[in-house]
Every structure is written in structure tokens, then in C-alpha cells.
Design an enzyme around this catalytic site. Structure first.
Site, PDB file in Angstrom:
ATOM      1  N   ARG A 141      29.693 -32.754  18.451  1.00  0.00           N
ATOM      2  CA  ARG A 141      31.084 -32.277  18.467  1.00  0.00           C
ATOM      3  C   ARG A 141      31.761 -32.454  17.110  1.00  0.00           C
ATOM      4  NH1 ARG A 141      34.942 -34.445  23.097  1.00  0.00           N
ATOM      5  NH2 ARG A 141      34.992 -36.264  21.736  1.00  0.00           N
ATOM      6  N   LYS A 245      38.314 -31.222  17.470  1.00  0.00           N
ATOM      7  CA  LYS A 245      39.057 -32.483  17.485  1.00  0.00           C
ATOM      8  C   LYS A 245      39.625 -32.722  16.087  1.00  0.00           C
ATOM      9  CE  LYS A 245      38.463 -37.005  19.649  1.00  0.00           C
ATOM     10  NZ  LYS A 245      39.710 -36.981  20.397  1.00  0.00           N
ATOM     11  N   GLU A 281      45.115 -28.894  29.358  1.00  0.00           N
ATOM     12  CA  GLU A 281      44.657 -30.286  29.361  1.00  0.00           C
ATOM     13  C   GLU A 281      45.792 -31.225  28.987  1.00  0.00           C
ATOM     14  OE1 GLU A 281      41.860 -31.684  26.391  1.00  0.00           O
ATOM     15  OE2 GLU A 281      42.338 -30.008  25.073  1.00  0.00           O
TER      16      GLU A 281
HETATM   17  N1  PLP Z   1      41.013 -33.787  25.273  1.00  0.00           N
HETATM   18  C1  PLP Z   1      41.585 -34.290  24.171  1.00  0.00           C
HETATM   19  C2  PLP Z   1      42.704 -33.537  23.559  1.00  0.00           C
HETATM   20  C3  PLP Z   1      41.127 -35.492  23.626  1.00  0.00           C
HETATM   21  O1  PLP Z   1      41.693 -36.001  22.535  1.00  0.00           O
HETATM   22  C4  PLP Z   1      40.066 -36.174  24.247  1.00  0.00           C
HETATM   23  C5  PLP Z   1      39.551 -37.402  23.691  1.00  0.00           C
HETATM   24  O2  PLP Z   1      38.598 -37.444  22.984  1.00  0.00           O
HETATM   25  C6  PLP Z   1      39.504 -35.607  25.403  1.00  0.00           C
HETATM   26  C7  PLP Z   1      40.011 -34.419  25.884  1.00  0.00           C
HETATM   27  C8  PLP Z   1      38.379 -36.273  26.086  1.00  0.00           C
HETATM   28  O3  PLP Z   1      37.167 -36.117  25.393  1.00  0.00           O
HETATM   29  P1  PLP Z   1      36.026 -37.188  25.520  1.00  0.00           P
HETATM   30  O4  PLP Z   1      35.734 -37.326  26.961  1.00  0.00           O
HETATM   31  O5  PLP Z   1      34.894 -36.599  24.783  1.00  0.00           O
HETATM   32  O6  PLP Z   1      36.525 -38.422  24.911  1.00  0.00           O
HETATM   33  C1  COI Z   2      39.498 -40.543  22.746  1.00  0.00           C
HETATM   34  O1  COI Z   2      39.598 -40.598  23.962  1.00  0.00           O
HETATM   35  O2  COI Z   2      38.504 -41.004  22.157  1.00  0.00           O
HETATM   36  C2  COI Z   2      40.528 -39.927  21.920  1.00  0.00           C
HETATM   37  O3  COI Z   2      40.229 -39.571  20.810  1.00  0.00           O
HETATM   38  C3  COI Z   2      41.898 -39.798  22.395  1.00  0.00           C
HETATM   39  C4  COI Z   2      42.831 -40.446  21.419  1.00  0.00           C
HETATM   40  C5  COI Z   2      43.926 -39.551  21.053  1.00  0.00           C
HETATM   41  C6  COI Z   2      43.304 -41.777  21.893  1.00  0.00           C
END
Ligand code: PLP
Ligand code: COI
Length: 404
Positions: A141, A245, A281
């Protein structure tokens, strides 16, 4: 099977480059009893297991920290990993103890937001080992995010080794088994070279910093969080950067996020920017709706939502237990049909949403109420993923990478 192939490819790649990859630690710990989330959380500090038989990386949880009181805030650790991209290639990584960095005043990250980051966690197991959860997914990612804003690729094996090495150097800061905490890794990639005309930098910096963390929202699973549906702002445009991200996505969320908190809503739910009729989301996490009667797990399909690794994992676990997973458009009106709503992500793990409130242009309120306590499916999904991360049930999907 897929992960196993990835692990083999990784080992192959590493042997070609003189790099020793962390072994993919699957099927190692099998227990017949499954401790529930509440059992785990409620252990008194004196019973927390600070591993005594020191493994290859040292004992987790030996730093002087209040392990059972950790929240989600910055705490100093021993070091972070730093690596620079210069002259068209990545230089050797180094471990740096100072938390400060000397950056050029013309750095593209500062002016033009050429920056992206990741979030993943390392967990201490009862045997004293420390395991990263699906770091290969974060590696892929960060490269998709970096590509979107024209930054150089980090080889997957380099990314995983960086995570491995920084955890190893900071093993004392990995919360001990039984504390409910984890070591949060924050990989960060940004343009550190100067540009004043709008174009990509020539120099980049990659950092992996680590922070011991507990619950993102106080009370964790036990305390459902009330959310606000955002109408005055958008998080991500169609064909924009929502699926990456990148740092700017989070800056765009600051005003609505802080305003919602002021009104008593700790979490914000964004809608699709084009029509404001579809669920997208939360600020920091993906949306999941649960229909218990039809055993359905429903999550939005949108090119402007971040593909969450937690969501991907929970979808697999939901299918394992016979649920139907639907990834599709979710109309706001459909919120009234869900029994449970979950915010999922690395930081928030599996957070139950108690209600979602929307104010129309006249300040009139409509409220979607979900289970008052933690829903049964939410609890089950939480327990399963946390038990895998903690090494308490068989890791049948090969998600844990042992730090070595
Ligand atoms: N959506 C957003 C905007 C996020 O910042 C995050 C955090 O990383 C997620 C979703 C969840 O992603 P993950 O499960 O890979 O941490
Ligand atoms: C994560 O869940 O790892 C994120 O990056 C979210 C963050 C904004 C706290």
C-alpha cells in the site's frame, strides 16, 4: 496460500540480496481455549506476562511504562529507522535515536504535500516472541500511495526488513503479552529534496517510527462510539487521492473532525463527494454494516476509500464463519437496516459505533441507532482478529510475521 507464496518470494529475494528476512511464523501457537476480549483486557498489571525467557530479539515490555494505561498518543522510544533516496537509489538504512530531523526548507513534502504514511502493529506473544501483522500488505500500500504522488518505490523486502529491525531495536517498548497494547509502527515516506516549481523532488526520506499504544478510543471495544455524518466537508473527491494514504487527506479532515468532537461526536463518517447519498468511510477507518438476520457483512465499494488491511482481514474472517460479504454502494438510508456498525482500522481495531447522527440544512437531526452494547458480531470479529494477533489461536491465513 497466497501469503505463503509471498513469504517464499520474500525469502528468495532476500537470499539474492544478502538480506535475512523475518521468517513467516505460521501455525506456531495453537490453544484450545480462546480468551475473550474482556478476559484479556481485565488482567491486573501484576499478572501481565513480561517474557522472562529472552528470545532472539530480547524481551518485550521491559521499558518503564504504564502498560495498561496506554492510549494512542506519541511516546518517545529508543530509536526510529531512517533511509534516504538519493541519486536515483535507496541508501543504507540507519537507526537514529534523536526524534528530530533536519529537512531542507524547500522540501516538497512541506510545500506540496508530497508525503504518505502507513500504520501497522507488532504484538508480543505469550512465548516472548514479537510478531508484525501483515506487513507485506502495508508494503504494497505504501507503494501504491507513493506512486500516486510520484515517489520512488520501496522494495517490499526492504520495507519488511525496516519494520523488523526497528521493532527489534525497540523491543523493550513492545507492550507485554496480556496488556492489550501493541507497538504501533508508523512508516513515513516524503519528498525531502527542494523544489519550488511544482514537480517531484529528487530526494526522499523514509522513516519508520514506533510508539507503544493501547486503545484509540478510551474504553476500546467496551465503549461504543457515537459518530457524526459530515455534510459540510468532503474527505476525498472521485478520481482524487482518497484511496492513497497521503498526508493531505488527514489535513482535510482536521476541521470537520475537531468540530464533530466539540459537538460530542468522537468519530466522523464521510459520504461520497459527488452526491452525498452514499456512505464512504470514517476519518481514520473503514465502515462495516452488519445485518445479523441475513448474516451479512456490508462495506462500501468506492475508489475514494482507503483499502483497509483490517477490513480485508475481517472480510476473510467473516467468510470463514459463514457470513456473506458484500462490497457495494451503501445508501445513507440503508443505515437504518444495520444491527451493528463497525469502524475498522489498525489504530481503531474494531470499534463499535453506537449511533450515527446527521443534521440537515435547518439543523434538524436524524439519528441511526445501532446496538446499545457491543454487538455479537462485532465482538466475535474483534476477538478473532485480536486472538490471531496475540498468537492465541491458529493463524490459518499466515498473517503473523515473527520479528527476528
Ligand atoms: N481509512 C483511513 C482513512 C485510514 O486512515 C485507515 C488507517 O490506516 C483505515 C481506513 C484503515 O486501514 P488499515 O486497516 O489498513 O489500518
Ligand atoms: C492507522 O490506523 O494506522 C491510521 O493511520 C489512522 C491514523 C490516522 C491514526
Amino acid at each position: 496460500m497466497r501469503s505463503l507464496t509471498a513469504a517464499l518470494a520474500l525469502l528468495l529475494a532476500s537470499s539474492c540480496q544478502g538480506f535475512v528476512a523475518p521468517s513467516h511464523n505460521s501455525h506456531q501457537i495453537i490453544t484450545t481455549t480462546t480468551p475473550s476480549s474482556t478476559q484479556l483486557k481485565k488482567q491486573p498489571l501484576s499478572r501481565l506476562s513480561v517474557a522472562t525467557d529472552i528470545n532472539a530479539v530480547g524481551a518485550p515490555g521491559t521499558a518503564d511504562l504504564p502498560w495498561s494505561e496506554l492510549g494512542f498518543e506519541f511516546r518517545p522510544t529508543k530509536s526510529h529507522l531512517r533511509m534516504t533516496y538519493r541519486d536515483g537509489k535507496w541508501q543504507e538504512p540507519e537507526m537514529v535515536e534523536s526524534p528530530y530531523i533536519n529537512v531542507h526548507i524547500g522540501a516538497t513534502a512541506l510545500h506540496y504535500g508530497q508525503a504518505c504514511f502507513e500504520g501497522l502493529k507488532a504484538f508480543a506473544h505469550e512465548d516472548g516472541s514479537v510478531n508484525l501483522f501483515r506487513p507485506d500488505e502495508n508494503a504494497k500500500r505504501i507503494n501504491r500511495s507513493g506512486h500516486r504522488v510520484m515517489m520512488p518505490e520501496i522494495p517490499v523486502e526492504t520495507f519488511i526488513k525496516a519494520c523488523n529491525d526497528v521493532v527489534k531495536d525497540n523491543v523493550a517498548y513492545v507492550p507485554p503479552y496480556g496488556s492489550g497494547g501493541a507497538l504501533y509502527l508508523r512508516p513515513l515516506l516524503f519528498g525531502s529534496g527542494p523544489r519550488i516549481g511544482l514537480q517531484p523532488a529528487e530526494e526522499y526520506t523514509f522513516i519508520v517510527m514506533v510508539i507503544p499504544v493501547g486503545d484509540y478510543y478510551k474504553g476500546g471495544l467496551a465503549a461504543p462510539v457515537n459518530g457524526l455524518i459530515v455534510d459540510d466537508y468532503d474527505r476525498a473527491a472521485p478520481k482524487g487521492v482518497g484511496a492513497a494514504k497521503v498526508a493531505g487527506n488527514y489535513a482535510a479532515d482536521l476541521i470537520p473532525n475537531m468540530a464533530a468532537k466539540k459537538k460530542g461526536f468522537p468519530i466522523c463518517l464521510y459520504l461520497d463527494a459527488a452526491t452525498h447519498t452514499l456512505v464512504e468511510e470514517f476519518s481514520t477507518s473503514n465502515f462495516i454494516g452488519i445485518d445479523n438476520e441475513n448474516k451479512k457483512y456490508i462495506t462500501p465499494k468506492s475508489d475514494s476509500v482507503l483499502p483497509s488491511i483490517t477490513n480485508k482481514s475481517l472480510q476473510t474472517l467473516a467468510k470463514d464463519e459463514g457470513m456473506t460479504v458484500e462490497q457495494r454502494d451503501i445508501e445513507v438510508a440503508e443505515l437504518s437496516t444495520f444491527d451493528e456498525v463497525i469502524a475498522c482500522g489498525t489504530a481503531v481495531v474494531v470499534t463499535p459505533i453506537g449511533s450515527l447522527t446527521r443534521f440537515d440544512g435547518n439543523g434538524e437531526e436524524s439519528k441511526y441507532q445501532f446496538t446499545e452494547d457491543v454487538g455479537e458480531t462485532t465482538r466475535r470479529l474483534y476477538d478473532t482478529v485480536r486472538n490471531i494477533q496475540n498468537g492465541e489461536i491458529e493463524d490459518t491465513h499466515n498473517w503473523n510475521y515473527k520479528v527476528e
